[in-house]
Design a protein around this motif. Structure first.
Motif, PDB file in Angstrom:
ATOM      1  N   ASP A  30      11.691 -38.553 -50.474  1.00  0.00           N
ATOM      2  CA  ASP A  30      11.831 -37.136 -50.828  1.00  0.00           C
ATOM      3  C   ASP A  30      13.099 -36.519 -50.234  1.00  0.00           C
ATOM      4  O   ASP A  30      13.337 -35.326 -50.362  1.00  0.00           O
ATOM      5  CB  ASP A  30      10.591 -36.339 -50.410  1.00  0.00           C
ATOM      6  CG  ASP A  30      10.402 -36.247 -48.897  1.00  0.00           C
ATOM      7  OD1 ASP A  30      11.257 -36.738 -48.126  1.00  0.00           O
ATOM      8  OD2 ASP A  30       9.371 -35.671 -48.481  1.00  0.00           O
ATOM      9  N   SER A  32      13.855 -36.333 -47.038  1.00  0.00           N
ATOM     10  CA  SER A  32      13.688 -35.887 -45.660  1.00  0.00           C
ATOM     11  C   SER A  32      13.931 -37.029 -44.683  1.00  0.00           C
ATOM     12  O   SER A  32      13.876 -38.204 -45.052  1.00  0.00           O
ATOM     13  CB  SER A  32      12.294 -35.287 -45.448  1.00  0.00           C
ATOM     14  OG  SER A  32      11.299 -36.268 -45.645  1.00  0.00           O
ATOM     15  N   LYS A  72       3.262 -35.166 -41.152  1.00  0.00           N
ATOM     16  CA  LYS A  72       3.929 -34.719 -42.383  1.00  0.00           C
ATOM     17  C   LYS A  72       3.015 -34.924 -43.586  1.00  0.00           C
ATOM     18  O   LYS A  72       2.853 -34.035 -44.419  1.00  0.00           O
ATOM     19  CB  LYS A  72       5.244 -35.477 -42.568  1.00  0.00           C
ATOM     20  CG  LYS A  72       6.036 -35.100 -43.812  1.00  0.00           C
ATOM     21  CD  LYS A  72       7.287 -35.959 -43.929  1.00  0.00           C
ATOM     22  CE  LYS A  72       8.182 -35.576 -45.080  1.00  0.00           C
ATOM     23  NZ  LYS A  72       7.580 -35.515 -46.383  1.00  0.00           N
ATOM     24  N   ALA A  73       2.422 -36.100 -43.691  1.00  0.00           N
ATOM     25  CA  ALA A  73       1.546 -36.397 -44.825  1.00  0.00           C
ATOM     26  C   ALA A  73       0.356 -35.445 -44.869  1.00  0.00           C
ATOM     27  O   ALA A  73      -0.004 -34.933 -45.930  1.00  0.00           O
ATOM     28  CB  ALA A  73       1.072 -37.851 -44.749  1.00  0.00           C
ATOM     29  N   HIS A  74      -0.254 -35.196 -43.718  1.00  0.00           N
ATOM     30  CA  HIS A  74      -1.419 -34.304 -43.701  1.00  0.00           C
ATOM     31  C   HIS A  74      -1.031 -32.853 -43.981  1.00  0.00           C
ATOM     32  O   HIS A  74      -1.798 -32.126 -44.615  1.00  0.00           O
ATOM     33  CB  HIS A  74      -2.196 -34.452 -42.394  1.00  0.00           C
ATOM     34  CG  HIS A  74      -3.089 -35.645 -42.431  1.00  0.00           C
ATOM     35  ND1 HIS A  74      -4.331 -35.640 -43.023  1.00  0.00           N
ATOM     36  CD2 HIS A  74      -2.901 -36.913 -42.008  1.00  0.00           C
ATOM     37  CE1 HIS A  74      -4.868 -36.837 -42.951  1.00  0.00           C
ATOM     38  NE2 HIS A  74      -4.020 -37.632 -42.341  1.00  0.00           N
ATOM     39  N   SER A  75       0.149 -32.444 -43.578  1.00  0.00           N
ATOM     40  CA  SER A  75       0.626 -31.101 -43.937  1.00  0.00           C
ATOM     41  C   SER A  75       0.776 -30.981 -45.448  1.00  0.00           C
ATOM     42  O   SER A  75       0.429 -29.952 -46.034  1.00  0.00           O
ATOM     43  CB  SER A  75       1.956 -30.805 -43.260  1.00  0.00           C
ATOM     44  OG  SER A  75       1.797 -30.710 -41.873  1.00  0.00           O
ATOM     45  N   GLU A  76       1.285 -32.032 -46.072  1.00  0.00           N
ATOM     46  CA  GLU A  76       1.439 -32.023 -47.526  1.00  0.00           C
ATOM     47  C   GLU A  76       0.089 -32.034 -48.233  1.00  0.00           C
ATOM     48  O   GLU A  76      -0.099 -31.358 -49.250  1.00  0.00           O
ATOM     49  CB  GLU A  76       2.304 -33.202 -47.965  1.00  0.00           C
ATOM     50  CG  GLU A  76       3.749 -33.069 -47.504  1.00  0.00           C
ATOM     51  CD  GLU A  76       4.596 -34.316 -47.737  1.00  0.00           C
ATOM     52  OE1 GLU A  76       4.071 -35.307 -48.289  1.00  0.00           O
ATOM     53  OE2 GLU A  76       5.778 -34.282 -47.365  1.00  0.00           O
ATOM     54  N   ILE A  77      -0.878 -32.788 -47.698  1.00  0.00           N
ATOM     55  CA  ILE A  77      -2.241 -32.787 -48.261  1.00  0.00           C
ATOM     56  C   ILE A  77      -2.842 -31.391 -48.143  1.00  0.00           C
ATOM     57  O   ILE A  77      -3.421 -30.869 -49.100  1.00  0.00           O
ATOM     58  CB  ILE A  77      -3.134 -33.824 -47.538  1.00  0.00           C
ATOM     59  CG1 ILE A  77      -2.693 -35.241 -47.881  1.00  0.00           C
ATOM     60  CG2 ILE A  77      -4.611 -33.606 -47.880  1.00  0.00           C
ATOM     61  CD1 ILE A  77      -3.328 -36.313 -47.003  1.00  0.00           C
ATOM     62  N   ASP A  78      -2.710 -30.793 -46.965  1.00  0.00           N
ATOM     63  CA  ASP A  78      -3.266 -29.455 -46.737  1.00  0.00           C
ATOM     64  C   ASP A  78      -2.661 -28.432 -47.693  1.00  0.00           C
ATOM     65  O   ASP A  78      -3.370 -27.591 -48.256  1.00  0.00           O
ATOM     66  CB  ASP A  78      -3.028 -29.010 -45.294  1.00  0.00           C
ATOM     67  CG  ASP A  78      -3.763 -29.863 -44.279  1.00  0.00           C
ATOM     68  OD1 ASP A  78      -4.626 -30.676 -44.675  1.00  0.00           O
ATOM     69  OD2 ASP A  78      -3.462 -29.729 -43.073  1.00  0.00           O
ATOM     70  N   GLU A  79      -1.345 -28.509 -47.857  1.00  0.00           N
ATOM     71  CA  GLU A  79      -0.657 -27.565 -48.735  1.00  0.00           C
ATOM     72  C   GLU A  79      -1.104 -27.724 -50.188  1.00  0.00           C
ATOM     73  O   GLU A  79      -1.344 -26.741 -50.887  1.00  0.00           O
ATOM     74  CB  GLU A  79       0.857 -27.778 -48.624  1.00  0.00           C
ATOM     75  CG  GLU A  79       1.668 -26.749 -49.365  1.00  0.00           C
ATOM     76  CD  GLU A  79       3.160 -26.957 -49.160  1.00  0.00           C
ATOM     77  OE1 GLU A  79       3.882 -27.024 -50.175  1.00  0.00           O
ATOM     78  OE2 GLU A  79       3.591 -27.038 -47.996  1.00  0.00           O
ATOM     79  N   ALA A  80      -1.248 -28.955 -50.633  1.00  0.00           N
ATOM     80  CA  ALA A  80      -1.635 -29.207 -52.026  1.00  0.00           C
ATOM     81  C   ALA A  80      -3.105 -28.891 -52.292  1.00  0.00           C
ATOM     82  O   ALA A  80      -3.455 -28.438 -53.377  1.00  0.00           O
ATOM     83  CB  ALA A  80      -1.343 -30.661 -52.394  1.00  0.00           C
TER      84      ALA A  80
END
Length: 90
Positions: A30, A32, A72-80
């Motif tokens: 992505d 980053s 990072k992955a869990h932040s993206e899961i939470d956001e989605a």
């Protein structure tokens, strides 16, 4: 059909006296980047084994990198998903 994805990970080492440092960098698809550091200290009575210090410092930097990647992955899961996810620790 499977898709092949790759990550580029860099590790650099520095030695100063009895301390070995490792700097890790991963570049993700992505765009980053995640940076991490790890250190190892040699006791004055231990033999001078640079490779061992690099292995310990490198492992610690990679463990920090892995932890940041999970966050990072869990932040993206939470956001989605709009809810809080819980990373497994083991």
């Amino acid at each position: 059909m499977s898709t092949l994805v790759g990550w580029h990970v860099e590790l650099e080492f520095s030695e100063e006296g009895q301390r070995t440092g490792a700097a890790a960098l991963i570049r993700l698809a992505d765009g980053s980047e995640i940076k991490a550091r790890g250190y190892a200290m040699r006791h004055p009575s231990d033999p001078d084994q640079l490779r061992v210090g690099e292995e310990i410092a490198g492992a610690r930097a990679l463990m920090d990198l892995a932890s940041q990647l999970l966050q990072k992955a869990h932040s993206e899961i939470d956001e989605a998903s709009g809810r809080h996810s819980y990373p497994l620790t083991h």
